[in-house]
Scaffold this motif. Structure first.
Motif, short mmCIF file in Angstrom:
data_model
loop_
_atom_site.label_atom_id
_atom_site.label_comp_id
_atom_site.label_asym_id
_atom_site.label_seq_id
_atom_site.Cartn_x
_atom_site.Cartn_y
_atom_site.Cartn_z
N THR A 373 -112.23 -188.60 2.08
CA THR A 373 -112.82 -188.19 3.36
C THR A 373 -112.50 -189.22 4.44
N ILE A 374 -112.46 -188.74 5.69
CA ILE A 374 -112.38 -189.60 6.87
C ILE A 374 -113.58 -189.26 7.74
N GLU A 375 -114.24 -190.28 8.30
CA GLU A 375 -115.41 -190.06 9.13
C GLU A 375 -115.27 -190.85 10.42
N TYR A 376 -116.00 -190.39 11.43
CA TYR A 376 -116.00 -191.11 12.70
C TYR A 376 -117.40 -191.06 13.30
N SER A 377 -117.68 -192.03 14.15
CA SER A 377 -118.95 -192.10 14.87
C SER A 377 -118.64 -192.35 16.33
N LEU A 378 -119.25 -191.58 17.21
CA LEU A 378 -119.03 -191.71 18.64
C LEU A 378 -120.21 -192.41 19.28
N ASP A 379 -119.94 -193.55 19.88
CA ASP A 379 -120.96 -194.30 20.64
C ASP A 379 -122.22 -194.58 19.81
N GLY A 380 -122.03 -195.02 18.58
CA GLY A 380 -123.16 -195.42 17.75
C GLY A 380 -123.92 -194.28 17.13
N GLY A 381 -123.42 -193.05 17.25
CA GLY A 381 -124.09 -191.91 16.65
C GLY A 381 -123.84 -191.83 15.16
N PRO A 382 -124.37 -190.81 14.50
CA PRO A 382 -124.16 -190.67 13.05
C PRO A 382 -122.69 -190.40 12.73
N TYR A 383 -122.28 -190.77 11.52
CA TYR A 383 -120.91 -190.49 11.09
C TYR A 383 -120.75 -188.99 10.86
N LEU A 384 -119.63 -188.46 11.33
CA LEU A 384 -119.29 -187.05 11.18
C LEU A 384 -117.95 -186.94 10.47
N ALA A 385 -117.75 -185.82 9.76
CA ALA A 385 -116.49 -185.60 9.07
C ALA A 385 -115.36 -185.43 10.08
N TYR A 386 -114.28 -186.14 9.86
CA TYR A 386 -113.10 -186.03 10.74
C TYR A 386 -112.16 -185.00 10.14
N THR A 387 -111.91 -183.93 10.89
CA THR A 387 -111.00 -182.88 10.43
C THR A 387 -109.86 -182.65 11.40
N GLU A 388 -110.04 -183.08 12.65
CA GLU A 388 -109.00 -182.91 13.65
C GLU A 388 -109.25 -183.93 14.76
N PRO A 389 -108.24 -184.20 15.61
CA PRO A 389 -108.44 -185.18 16.69
C PRO A 389 -109.69 -184.90 17.51
N VAL A 390 -110.36 -185.99 17.90
CA VAL A 390 -111.63 -185.89 18.63
C VAL A 390 -111.35 -186.03 20.12
N VAL A 391 -111.83 -185.08 20.89
CA VAL A 391 -111.66 -185.10 22.34
C VAL A 391 -112.95 -185.61 22.98
N VAL A 392 -112.85 -186.71 23.77
CA VAL A 392 -114.00 -187.30 24.44
C VAL A 392 -113.84 -187.05 25.93
N ASP A 393 -114.77 -186.29 26.53
CA ASP A 393 -114.62 -185.92 27.93
C ASP A 393 -115.80 -186.35 28.79
N ARG A 394 -116.72 -187.15 28.23
CA ARG A 394 -117.83 -187.65 29.05
C ARG A 394 -117.40 -188.93 29.76
N ALA A 395 -117.67 -189.02 31.04
CA ALA A 395 -117.29 -190.20 31.81
C ALA A 395 -118.07 -191.41 31.33
N GLY A 396 -117.39 -192.55 31.25
CA GLY A 396 -118.05 -193.78 30.85
C GLY A 396 -117.26 -194.52 29.79
N ARG A 397 -117.84 -195.63 29.36
CA ARG A 397 -117.23 -196.45 28.32
C ARG A 397 -117.62 -195.90 26.96
N HIS A 398 -116.66 -195.73 26.08
CA HIS A 398 -116.92 -195.13 24.77
C HIS A 398 -116.34 -195.99 23.66
N THR A 399 -116.98 -195.89 22.49
CA THR A 399 -116.48 -196.55 21.29
C THR A 399 -116.49 -195.54 20.15
N VAL A 400 -115.34 -195.39 19.52
CA VAL A 400 -115.23 -194.54 18.34
C VAL A 400 -115.05 -195.46 17.13
N THR A 401 -115.99 -195.36 16.18
CA THR A 401 -115.91 -196.12 14.93
C THR A 401 -115.44 -195.17 13.84
N TYR A 402 -114.58 -195.65 12.96
CA TYR A 402 -113.99 -194.76 11.94
C TYR A 402 -113.86 -195.50 10.61
#
Length: 727
Positions: A373-402
């Motif tokens: 499995t591959i997982e990612y977390s956006l801006d400190g949120g819960p880990y989600l299953a990664y199945t395809e590229p993640v599109v981030v469209d909210r303005a601001g500073r972001h961190t993706v943990t994987y």
């Protein structure tokens, strides 16, 4: 003369041997009673144990050390049973000792014994026969004469005095003093003692020896006696030997070899006189041994197990054998996957992504088992299953943990990538002193009815009140509340009516007053005396810290429980504080057990800590974003709370926990916020189902004990200030 006569009379009655309480020497005489148990490598008996004692103070010594014969590091316990009505239950004793502990395996405890019998045993799984009875008499007990025991062998004898077909041994005992307490017998020269309840039948052809003895209620033991006799087969024309066979079982590799262990099971049958003995031997020249159960072979290599049997007529089956190979398990994949990331999109001159950014995560596994499995977390949120590229469209500073996990269960260390998306400018998260998402402003337990609206600094009103903080006086708390309300009134966030309502609730809450926790009884207050009232079962341990908190998994590995055996609770409010102290990037994993029954009343459970899991409820403590789906606040196995609902608890920070149970309704509060409610209506099942679940309807009781789980040395959690109030 009269003084001399009185002294002589006291000596005759046995009353002159110990000084009276309060007289010189009385304390020394009482303290001289030392009762010593020792253990070694044996798991079915203590090496030594006292049979009798005198009522009053006693020093219990339990030693399981190299000096007493323990060469393997095997742990043992000395536990006094308090749940059997046939025995005394006024001594709470549960000592765990092993040669490698801080005391070198030797422990002492001070107790006060009362007349009667104490049942003791070892609570470690597999030590079921490691038990005994301590008989306590009044000081200077009068009965010092052991019982008389006799045995008789019955059956049909031939001309040589041998018993034909079978013989039965009957043991009797008499005692003119305190009365016979029990009779015991053992077979062979070194067989274990076992209770005698009925004549013992021997139908195996051969010579037998039966040892026997009796004990009276004062603890006197008769001298060991024995009877020897021979059993021969009845006259028969049976000339056919038994039929024998053997099977080999275990996990096998593609070449047919057994991985780590092979189990050999031997069977024999005889339609004539009947099977008398089965024997086995390992290797071509191994000694023959009696076969009593499946034989487990662990040593790596090729093996031959020989076997044979004889019937009661003396016919011997031809020797047979089975051959097999044992190999070591292949090396496990212990290498986590390697992960990578890329961010793509249209960037401006400052390097920010305009409109959106696309994050692509990759993983490869060099350990051999493959990526699972591959997982990612956006801006400190819960880990989600990664199945395809993640599109981030909210303005601001972001961190993706994987991160990624392979099929062997190895998980890579989390990595992260940070970037900025511009569209209208981003807004940072508010820095609020507390977290309170309730709909209305609640101060302590007083609901003001005022909407818990967002203020000008983006914190909610309830988050600025700080009613979960430790206040040293009510005056300080009320001054703080008034300062907050003055600012909110000036800013137009609240009106005069709401100002008065919140101020009134602050006074009614009692926060900061000495009686604020009135009605709660501290059952773990940070003192050694309080900690000593709790008992550890199963693996692991809790250690008492200098600041009064306790921390799990710092000295002993394994899964277990610290429980409070002094009383059960029905409807209650349980309050405590816990802190995630897991090392590195790990997370605490623990739980609070409630309403479970007496753990020693379930002999079918080889691990007593599982009584709490199966028959009670566990309120979970776990904020790890992956793994177990039951997170903090969950009623484990029955009512799940995820991270999305409860949020992540900050590591290294004390958290208030309240568990309220009324009838079968469970409410769980963390830091004053209700994060879960559960109704135990009956008929629920574990999710996912457990094969060892003993049933559902009626097994979650209306009252029970309290316990704290220790999960291991990497899932460290600390607790303090455990208080409970009956409702």
């Amino acid at each position: 003369m009269w003084a001399a006569l009185l002294a002589g009379l006291l000596m005759l009655l046995g009353l002159g041997a110990m000084p009276a309480a309060g007289q010189p020497g009385a304390e020394e005489a009482q303290a001289a009673q030392v009762l010593t148990w020792t253990a070694g490598n044996d798991i079915d008996k203590y090496l030594s144990a006292p049979a009798t004692a005198v009522a009053g103070p006693a020093t219990i010594v339990f030693e399981n050390s190299v000096a007493t014969g323990n060469t393997t590091g095997m742990p043992h316990t000395l536990t006094f049973v308090t749940s059997d009505p046939e025995y005394n239950n006024d001594v709470q004793l549960n000592i765990l000792a092993n040669p490698n502990d801080a005391n070198g395996g030797k422990h002492t405890a001070e107790v006060t014994l009362t007349p009667g019998r104490y049942l003791y045993h070892c609570t470690i799984p597999g030590h079921g026969q490691m038990r005994g009875v301590l008989v306590v008499t009044e000081g200077g007990g009068e009965d010092t004469t052991a019982p008389e025991a006799t045995a008789k062998v019955n059956g049909t004898q031939n001309a040589d005095g041998a018993y034909v077909g079978s013989a039965s041994v009957t043991v009797e005992a008499t005692d003119e003093g305190s009365g016979v307490d029990r009779v015991e017998y053992a077979t062979g020269a070194d067989g274990a003692w076992q209770p005698y309840t009925a004549p013992v039948v021997f139908d195996q052809v051969g010579t037998h020896k039966v040892r026997y003895r009796a004990l009276d209620k004062a603890g006197n033991v008769s001298a060991e006696k024995s009877v020897e006799f021979t059993v021969v087969a009845p006259p028969t024309d049976d000339t056919t030997p038994p039929e024998t066979s053997a099977t080999v079982d275990g996990e096998r590799d593609e070449n047919g070899a057994y991985i780590d262990m092979a189990t050999v099971t031997v069977t024999a049958s005889d339609t004539g006189s009947g099977v008398n003995t089965i024997e086995y031997a390992i290797g071509g020249d191994g000694a023959w041994q009696p076969y009593t159960g499946p034989v487990m072979v662990h040593q790596v290599g090729t093996h031959t197990v020989r076997y044979r049997a004889t019937d009661k007529a003396g016919n011997a089956a031809a020797e047979k054998n089975v051959q097999f190979t044992v190999v070591a398990a292949p090396p496990q994949d212990t290498t986590p996957p390697v992960t990578g990331v890329s961010v793509e999109g249209n960037r401006n001159s400052d390097g920010a992504y305009v409109g959106d950014a696309t994050v692509t995560v990759s993983a490869t596994d060099e350990g051999g088992s493959g990526v699972n499995t591959i997982e990612y977390s956006l801006d400190g949120g819960p880990y989600l299953a990664y199945t395809e590229p993640v599109v981030v469209d909210r303005a601001g500073r972001h961190t993706v943990t994987y991160r990624a996990s392979d099929k062997a269960g190895n998980t890579s260390a989390p990595l992260s990538v940070s970037f900025t998306v511009v569209a209208g400018g981003g807004v940072p998260a508010p820095d609020c002193p507390e977290y309170d998402e309730r709909l209305t402003v609640i101060v302590g337990t007083v609901d003001t009815g005022v909407p818990n609206r967002v203020t000008n600094n983006r914190c909610r009103i309830g988050e600025l009140i700080e009613d979960e903080k430790e206040w040293t006086s009510q005056a300080l708390f009320l001054k703080h509340v008034q300062t907050v309300l003055d600012r909110l009134l000036k800013e137009g966030v609240i009106d005069q009516r709401e100002y008065r309502a919140i101020n009134r609730a602050a006074r009614q809450s009692g926060i900061g007053t000495p009686g604020h926790t009135e009605g709660y009884r501290a059952i773990l207050d940070g003192t050694e005396a309080s900690f000593a009232k709790w008992q550890q079962v199963g693996g692991g341990s809790f250690a008492l810290n200098p600041d009064g908190s306790i921390t799990s998994g710092t000295t002993e590995p394994g899964l277990g429980m610290l429980w409070f055996p002094e009383r059960t609770y029905g409807d209650f409010s349980l309050k405590l504080q816990w802190r995630d102290d897991a090392p590195g990037t790990g997370n605490a994993n623990s739980g609070v057990f409630v309403r479970f029954p007496q753990i020693h009343d379930h002999p079918e459970e080889t691990r007593p800590e599982w009584v709490a899991i199966k028959y009670g409820h566990e309120v979970q403590v776990l904020d790890r974003p992956d793994g177990d789906m039951y997170k903090t606040g969950s009623v484990y196995g029955f009512d799940r709370v995820g991270l999305a609902g409860a949020g992540v608890t900050q590591k290294g920070t004390w958290n208030d926990y309240e568990i309220r149970v009324v009838d079968q309704h469970y409410s769980v509060y963390r830091n004053g916020v209700l994060i879960n409610e559960f109704d135990n209506t009956g008929g629920q099942e574990f999710t996912p189902p457990r094969s060892d679940d003993p049933g559902t309807d009626g097994r979650r009781f209306a009252s029970g004990y309290i316990g704290l789980q220790v999960h291991g040395t990497t899932d460290v959690v600390s607790y303090r200030d455990v208080r409970i109030k009956d409702l």
